[in-house]
Motif scaffolding. Structure first.
Motif, short mmCIF file in Angstrom:
data_model
loop_
_atom_site.label_atom_id
_atom_site.label_comp_id
_atom_site.label_asym_id
_atom_site.label_seq_id
_atom_site.Cartn_x
_atom_site.Cartn_y
_atom_site.Cartn_z
N ARG A 132 36.46 9.26 52.39
CA ARG A 132 36.75 8.52 53.64
C ARG A 132 35.58 8.61 54.61
O ARG A 132 35.22 7.61 55.24
N SER B 29 36.53 5.01 50.83
CA SER B 29 37.98 4.96 50.68
C SER B 29 38.60 4.54 52.00
O SER B 29 38.04 4.79 53.07
N SER B 30 39.76 3.90 51.92
CA SER B 30 40.54 3.63 53.12
C SER B 30 41.29 4.90 53.52
O SER B 30 41.19 5.94 52.86
N ASP B 31 42.05 4.83 54.60
CA ASP B 31 43.00 5.90 54.87
C ASP B 31 43.96 5.99 53.70
O ASP B 31 44.28 5.00 53.03
N PHE C 266 39.28 13.67 61.21
CA PHE C 266 39.88 13.39 59.89
C PHE C 266 41.07 14.32 59.73
O PHE C 266 40.96 15.53 59.91
#
Length: 361
Positions: free
Chosen positions: A28, A33-35, A158
């Protein structure tokens, strides 16, 4: 609009869950990558948050061993928490945008997502300000009981760790601890509140919808999981049991393992296990389903490649002759403690434990 990729993984060994959080976090941060929202189930385990007090584990080490419960220290907030079968563990792995960079708001949003799901089953729940989690009952109510634990970690905005919602959880295991260090209140589950078993898959779907709504995101579907098998080859039983370990060639990692392989198109897991057994050892015999499936990340690829592995056993006679296939350069028959010490991954250890137990039954 932001997207959340929702993975429904079934059983995940706790160590593998920590690794998934780490890998998805790296992906991420690098924009690969997305969430991600991971929905899964852990085997029985006690996790200690940064503020945990060891005395809040009330069971002895012997009792924990009898119950098959392990202990892990974590970097999340909070005290001691139980995870186990029948409980949905959710790991929201989100990189919070500037507009949502508020720790209290994030925790409230996680709570709200869980509360919305509970409301679909006619369960009214809410927060109690002085205690973390999602509760049934009000502060000061002698019958207040927690239905979901909340324990999060946020680093550079994050998020990791998350929540544990008791669906059909084995409530007796909560007697091993003082849940979250709170002695004044109890715990409950959706099953207990509704007096019936609740479909876990339906609750997972509801959680996925709730998180996307609360976090103003669209849901994205993940790529299908790779399908793999592991096969523990065992000869003898009891103290005399021996497990076959094979060593991967250096270019394939060079570590010891039980047999593993991929499930090919149009194959069942049992067919794949029998095929791998013959290809990698020359042995042709039936395999036994261990009723063990778990998900994990394959290697260190970013974004992670996920697999679901199905465990099998093959019980062979003492004079069975092994002929190695091309993926391995050595084999040994070892006792069970040696096998468990050498195997590098928790899922392979569990496959061996189940195979030996089935042989001894």
């Amino acid at each position: 609009m932001n997207t959340i990729t929702v993975y429904r993984l079934g059983r995940v060994e706790y160590e593998d869950g920590l690794e998934l959080m780490r890998l998805f976090g790296e992906a991420r941060r690098q924009g690969l990558s997305s969430d991600v929202l991971l929905l899964l189930e852990h085997p029985p385990v006690l996790t200690l948050g940064r503020g945990a007090k060891r005395e809040n584990i009330t069971a002895s080490d012997e009792r924990l061993a009898q119950e098959g419960v392990e202990i892990f220290e974590t970097n999340r907030g909070g005290d001691v928490t139980y995870h186990g079968p029948g409980q949905i563990v959710g790991y929201p792995l989100f990189l919070l945008p500037e507009s949502r960079r508020d720790v209290r708001r994030y925790v409230r949003d996680v709570e709200r997502s869980v509360m919305q799901t509970l409301s679909e089953w006619g369960i009214t729940a809410g927060p109690i300000p002085k205690w973390p989690g999602v509760w049934i009952g009000e502060e000061g109510d002698p019958d207040a009981r927690k239905i979901a634990a909340i324990g999060v970690h946020i680093s550079r905005w994050f998020t990791s760790h998350g929540f544990a919602l008791n669906v059909n959880t084995r409530m007796e295991h909560f007697r091993l601890i003082v849940p979250c260090g709170i002695r004044e209140a109890g715990v409950t589950s959706m099953q207990r509140e509704r007096s019936q078993a609740i479909p876990v898959a339906d609750v997972e779907e509801s959680l996925a919808r709730s998180f996307c709504t609360v976090f103003d995101s669209e849901r994205a579907q993940p790529a299908p999981l790779m399908r793999t098998v592991s096969i523990a080859v065992v000869r003898g039983h009891g103290p005399e049991a021996r497990v076959l370990l094979v060593r991967r060639r250096p270019e394939r990692g060079g570590f010891w393992q039980v047999l593993t392989g991929r499930v090919e198109d149009a194959e069942s897991p049992a067919q794949a296990a029998a095929r791998e057994l013959e290809e990698e050892t020359g042995l042709r015999m039936p395999v036994e389903d261990l009723a063990y499936r778990h998900a994990f990340a394959v290697g260190q690829t970013l974004p992670p490649v996920l697999a679901e592995e199905h465990g099998f056993a093959a019980h062979v006679p003492p004079d069975a002759q092994v002929r190695l296939g091309p993926e391995h350069d050595a084999f040994e028959w070892v006792d069970v403690p040696t096998a468990l010490e050498r195997l590098p991954f928790r899922g392979l250890k569990e496959t061996v434990r189940r195979a030996v137990a089935k042989r001894s039954a």
